[in-house]
Motif scaffolding. Structure first.
Motif, PDB file in Angstrom:
ATOM      1  N   ASP A 124      48.953  53.468  51.346  1.00 23.24           N
ATOM      2  CA  ASP A 124      48.781  54.490  52.695  1.00 23.24           C
ATOM      3  C   ASP A 124      47.497  53.608  53.792  1.00 23.24           C
ATOM      4  O   ASP A 124      46.998  52.795  53.196  1.00 23.24           O
ATOM      5  CB  ASP A 124      48.462  55.825  52.529  1.00 23.24           C
ATOM      6  N   GLU A 125      47.601  54.088  54.671  1.00 24.27           N
ATOM      7  CA  GLU A 125      46.734  53.544  55.910  1.00 24.27           C
ATOM      8  C   GLU A 125      45.031  53.301  55.504  1.00 24.27           C
ATOM      9  O   GLU A 125      44.481  52.316  55.733  1.00 24.27           O
ATOM     10  CB  GLU A 125      46.984  54.284  57.263  1.00 24.27           C
ATOM     11  N   THR A 126      44.898  54.298  54.739  1.00 27.23           N
ATOM     12  CA  THR A 126      43.629  54.485  54.414  1.00 27.23           C
ATOM     13  C   THR A 126      43.068  53.418  53.305  1.00 27.23           C
ATOM     14  O   THR A 126      41.949  52.959  53.290  1.00 27.23           O
ATOM     15  CB  THR A 126      43.108  55.884  53.739  1.00 27.23           C
ATOM     16  N   SER A 127      43.951  53.307  52.448  1.00 26.93           N
ATOM     17  CA  SER A 127      43.740  52.166  51.503  1.00 26.93           C
ATOM     18  C   SER A 127      44.009  50.739  51.944  1.00 26.93           C
ATOM     19  O   SER A 127      43.619  49.878  51.184  1.00 26.93           O
ATOM     20  CB  SER A 127      44.926  52.471  50.222  1.00 26.93           C
ATOM     21  N   GLN A 128      44.672  50.614  53.158  1.00 24.27           N
ATOM     22  CA  GLN A 128      44.734  49.268  53.643  1.00 24.27           C
ATOM     23  C   GLN A 128      43.462  48.989  54.464  1.00 24.27           C
ATOM     24  O   GLN A 128      43.102  47.824  54.804  1.00 24.27           O
ATOM     25  CB  GLN A 128      45.812  49.398  54.627  1.00 24.27           C
ATOM     26  N   LYS A 129      42.517  49.975  54.629  1.00 23.45           N
ATOM     27  CA  LYS A 129      41.342  49.758  55.544  1.00 23.45           C
ATOM     28  C   LYS A 129      40.464  48.503  55.182  1.00 23.45           C
ATOM     29  O   LYS A 129      40.122  47.884  56.222  1.00 23.45           O
ATOM     30  CB  LYS A 129      40.466  51.270  55.693  1.00 23.45           C
ATOM     31  N   ASN A 130      40.163  48.327  53.977  1.00 22.36           N
ATOM     32  CA  ASN A 130      39.348  47.455  53.507  1.00 22.36           C
ATOM     33  C   ASN A 130      39.762  46.355  52.651  1.00 22.36           C
ATOM     34  O   ASN A 130      39.236  45.278  52.199  1.00 22.36           O
ATOM     35  CB  ASN A 130      38.186  47.825  52.779  1.00 22.36           C
ATOM     36  N   LEU A 131      41.159  46.613  52.448  1.00 23.49           N
ATOM     37  CA  LEU A 131      41.982  45.638  51.756  1.00 23.49           C
ATOM     38  C   LEU A 131      42.134  44.316  52.285  1.00 23.49           C
ATOM     39  O   LEU A 131      42.734  44.362  53.525  1.00 23.49           O
ATOM     40  CB  LEU A 131      43.446  45.980  51.266  1.00 23.49           C
ATOM     41  N   ASN A 132      41.639  43.285  51.861  1.00 25.46           N
ATOM     42  CA  ASN A 132      41.599  41.997  52.412  1.00 25.46           C
ATOM     43  C   ASN A 132      42.302  40.898  51.758  1.00 25.46           C
ATOM     44  O   ASN A 132      42.499  39.653  52.183  1.00 25.46           O
ATOM     45  CB  ASN A 132      40.197  41.444  52.858  1.00 25.46           C
ATOM     46  N   THR A 133      42.354  41.159  50.313  1.00 19.18           N
ATOM     47  CA  THR A 133      42.710  40.011  49.352  1.00 19.18           C
ATOM     48  C   THR A 133      44.146  40.466  48.538  1.00 19.18           C
ATOM     49  O   THR A 133      43.858  41.431  47.768  1.00 19.18           O
ATOM     50  CB  THR A 133      41.628  39.510  48.615  1.00 19.18           C
ATOM     51  N   VAL A 134      44.885  39.510  48.335  1.00 15.30           N
ATOM     52  CA  VAL A 134      45.969  39.731  47.438  1.00 15.30           C
ATOM     53  C   VAL A 134      46.150  38.426  46.653  1.00 15.30           C
ATOM     54  O   VAL A 134      46.464  37.302  47.354  1.00 15.30           O
ATOM     55  CB  VAL A 134      47.482  39.994  48.150  1.00 15.30           C
ATOM     56  N   TYR A 135      46.228  38.258  45.288  1.00 17.99           N
ATOM     57  CA  TYR A 135      46.555  37.351  44.275  1.00 17.99           C
ATOM     58  C   TYR A 135      47.985  37.634  43.786  1.00 17.99           C
ATOM     59  O   TYR A 135      48.206  38.704  43.514  1.00 17.99           O
ATOM     60  CB  TYR A 135      45.681  37.498  43.280  1.00 17.99           C
ATOM     61  N   VAL A 136      48.904  36.665  44.233  1.00 19.85           N
ATOM     62  CA  VAL A 136      50.066  36.814  43.995  1.00 19.85           C
ATOM     63  C   VAL A 136      50.261  36.124  42.583  1.00 19.85           C
ATOM     64  O   VAL A 136      49.970  34.779  42.347  1.00 19.85           O
ATOM     65  CB  VAL A 136      51.095  35.993  44.874  1.00 19.85           C
ATOM     66  N   SER A 137      50.969  36.771  41.540  1.00 20.81           N
ATOM     67  CA  SER A 137      51.057  36.319  40.117  1.00 20.81           C
ATOM     68  C   SER A 137      51.966  35.084  39.921  1.00 20.81           C
ATOM     69  O   SER A 137      52.970  34.992  40.885  1.00 20.81           O
ATOM     70  CB  SER A 137      51.283  37.317  39.174  1.00 20.81           C
ATOM     71  N   SER A 138      52.201  34.479  38.778  1.00 23.13           N
ATOM     72  CA  SER A 138      52.829  33.417  38.414  1.00 23.13           C
ATOM     73  C   SER A 138      54.368  33.718  38.318  1.00 23.13           C
ATOM     74  O   SER A 138      55.167  32.887  38.421  1.00 23.13           O
ATOM     75  CB  SER A 138      52.365  32.727  37.204  1.00 23.13           C
ATOM     76  N   LYS A 139      54.713  35.069  38.345  1.00 22.18           N
ATOM     77  CA  LYS A 139      56.002  35.565  37.982  1.00 22.18           C
ATOM     78  C   LYS A 139      56.833  35.214  39.469  1.00 22.18           C
ATOM     79  O   LYS A 139      57.962  35.109  39.386  1.00 22.18           O
ATOM     80  CB  LYS A 139      56.108  36.951  37.761  1.00 22.18           C
ATOM     81  N   THR A 140      56.005  35.270  40.497  1.00 23.94           N
ATOM     82  CA  THR A 140      56.488  35.310  41.899  1.00 23.94           C
ATOM     83  C   THR A 140      56.973  33.654  42.346  1.00 23.94           C
ATOM     84  O   THR A 140      56.013  33.045  42.373  1.00 23.94           O
ATOM     85  CB  THR A 140      55.505  35.915  42.952  1.00 23.94           C
ATOM     86  N   THR A 141      58.146  33.648  42.275  1.00 24.69           N
ATOM     87  CA  THR A 141      58.855  32.203  42.511  1.00 24.69           C
ATOM     88  C   THR A 141      59.281  32.343  43.964  1.00 24.69           C
ATOM     89  O   THR A 141      59.574  31.055  44.461  1.00 24.69           O
ATOM     90  CB  THR A 141      59.768  31.760  41.550  1.00 24.69           C
TER      91      THR A 141
END
Length: 208
Positions: free
Chosen positions: A100-117
Motif C-alpha cells: 500500500d501507499e504507506t509502505s511505499q513511503k520510504n521504500l527506495n531499494t529493490v533487489y531483483v533475484s537471480s530467478k528473474t530473467t
C-alpha cells in the motif's frame, strides 16, 4: 520475536506454507523479515503495521496474490523475484500491487533475484519512490516502459557477470544490440559510439 526474523521452513513437523491474515500485525520489534521457500500463499495484510520493519526478503518460489504488505512506513528494502508479483489481466506484473501507499513511503531499494530473467513491460511503472534497483546476472530480456514514471530512480545496477546488459550514465544498455532499453533519472546517452539505438519507452515518464 524481534530484530531480524527468519521464518523456518518447518516447525514441530509442520511445513510453513501459508502466511496468514494479519500474522505479522503490529510486530513493531521486527526489523527484518525473511519468508521461507516453502510458502505457497501470503494472505492479505499478512505483514501490516510493522513500524520498525526495514527489510523484507521474499522467496523465489512464492507468487503473491494481492496487497500483502500494509502500513509498514519504514520499509526501505525488498528482495524478490519479479515472478513473485501478481499477474494482472494482461499478464503483466507491477511491483506496486503488493504494497500500500504507506509502505511505499520510504521504500527506495529493490533487489531483483537471480530467478528473474525478464523484465516485463511496465513492471516498475509508477514506482516514483524507488531510488535503487539491482538487477541479476541472469537477466536476458527487458521489455518496454519498465521504469516508466520512476522519477526518483537515480541508481540502476546490473551484476557485472551479466552477459547481456550493462549500465552507463544510468542507462541500461543491451551489449550486442548497443541499445538503451531502460533508463532512470539523470540518464545521459553515451556519445562514445557504444549506443546506436534507443528502445521503445526507454525514457518514458521521466522528467529529464
Amino acid at each position: 520475536a524481534g530484530g531480524a526474523v527468519v521464518i523456518p521452513e518447518e516447525f514441530d513437523g509442520c511445513t510453513a506454507d501459508i502466511l496468514g491474515l494479519n500474522l505479522f500485525n503490529d510486530a513493531d520489534a521486527v526489523t527484518s523479515l525473511t519468508l521461507p521457500s516453502t510458502l505457497k500463499q501470503v494472505e492479505d495484510s499478512a505483514v501490516a503495521f510493522c513500524d520498525s520493519l526495514t527489510e523484507l526478503i521474499i522467496p523465489d518460489s512464492l507468487v503473491l496474490e494481492s496487497t500483502c504488505i500494509e502500513n509498514c512506513p519504514n520499509l526501505n528494502t525488498i528482495r524478490l523475484s519479479l515472478y513473485s508479483l501478481p499477474a494482472d489481466y494482461f499478464l503483466n506484473r507491477n511491483f506496486k500491487i503488493i504494497l500500500d501507499e504507506t509502505s511505499q513511503k520510504n521504500l527506495n531499494t529493490v533487489y531483483v533475484s537471480s530467478k528473474t530473467t525478464k523484465l516485463v513491460e511496465g513492471v516498475f511503472s509508477g514506482c516514483d519512490f524507488l531510488e535503487n534497483v539491482y538487477l541479476p546476472a541472469e537477466l536476458k530480456e527487458v521489455e518496454a516502459h519498465v521504469f516508466n514514471g520512476c522519477t526518483s530512480l537515480t541508481n540502476i545496477v546490473v551484476e557485472e557477470a551479466n552477459p547481456n546488459f550493462y549500465v552507463k550514465n544510468n542507462c541500461l544498455i543491451h551489449k550486442t544490440e548497443k541499445m538503451i532499453v531502460a533508463a532512470g533519472m539523470g540518464a545521459v546517452i553515451p556519445n562514445d559510439g557504444s549506443v546506436t539505438g534507443i528502445g521503445s519507452g526507454a525514457f518514458s515518464g521521466l522528467d529529464l
